[in-house]
Design a protein around this motif. Structure first.
Motif, PDB file in Angstrom:
ATOM      1  N   VAL A  42       0.945  -1.375   0.075  1.00 37.94           N
ATOM      2  CA  VAL A  42       0.037   0.206   0.023  1.00 37.94           C
ATOM      3  C   VAL A  42       0.984   1.324   0.088  1.00 37.94           C
ATOM      4  O   VAL A  42       1.679   1.550   1.027  1.00 37.94           O
ATOM      5  CB  VAL A  42      -0.986  -0.069   1.090  1.00 37.94           C
ATOM      6  N   GLU A  43       0.886   1.765  -1.006  1.00 35.40           N
ATOM      7  CA  GLU A  43       1.627   3.011  -1.294  1.00 35.40           C
ATOM      8  C   GLU A  43       0.789   4.344  -1.719  1.00 35.40           C
ATOM      9  O   GLU A  43      -0.160   4.105  -2.842  1.00 35.40           O
ATOM     10  CB  GLU A  43       2.607   2.970  -2.182  1.00 35.40           C
ATOM     11  N   ASN A  44       0.717   5.613  -0.693  1.00 35.63           N
ATOM     12  CA  ASN A  44      -0.030   6.523  -1.012  1.00 35.63           C
ATOM     13  C   ASN A  44      -1.543   6.159  -1.122  1.00 35.63           C
ATOM     14  O   ASN A  44      -2.335   6.769  -1.972  1.00 35.63           O
ATOM     15  CB  ASN A  44       0.484   7.203  -2.185  1.00 35.63           C
ATOM     16  N   GLY A  45      -1.871   5.091  -0.513  1.00 36.45           N
ATOM     17  CA  GLY A  45      -3.390   4.805  -0.168  1.00 36.45           C
ATOM     18  C   GLY A  45      -3.811   3.847  -1.296  1.00 36.45           C
ATOM     19  O   GLY A  45      -5.051   3.770  -1.234  1.00 36.45           O
ATOM     20  N   ARG A  46      -2.830   3.628  -2.065  1.00 36.45           N
ATOM     21  CA  ARG A  46      -3.231   2.610  -3.191  1.00 36.45           C
ATOM     22  C   ARG A  46      -2.474   1.138  -3.269  1.00 36.45           C
ATOM     23  O   ARG A  46      -1.507   1.038  -2.772  1.00 36.45           O
ATOM     24  CB  ARG A  46      -2.713   3.257  -4.419  1.00 36.45           C
TER      25      ARG A  46
END
Length: 71
Positions: A42-46
């Motif tokens: 999960v990176e930057n909410g994605r």
């Protein structure tokens, strides 16, 4: 109104018709679900998925919790 509200925690679901694609190399999973050997980050909410080969290549960066932009 003395009505109780029950909140259910729902697990994130994946659409059945969605194709899972590796965020680095573009390899797509054969089925509509994520294979157990792939990694989800999960990176930057994605949610980003990485195939087994890309995950093995970048395992140290993944374990160090570096964003994939740094790999």
């Amino acid at each position: 109104m003395d009505e109780e509200t029950h909140h259910r925690i729902q697990q994130p679901t994946q659409r059945d018709d969605a194709v899972v694609v590796c965020a680095l190399c573009g390899t797509s999973a054969e089925s509509g679900t994520t294979p157990p050997t792939w990694i989800c980050s999960v990176e930057n909410g994605r949610h980003q998925y990485f195939c087994e080969e890309c995950a093995r290549t970048h395992i140290r960066a993944i374990e160090s919790r570096l964003d994939s932009a740094w790999w």
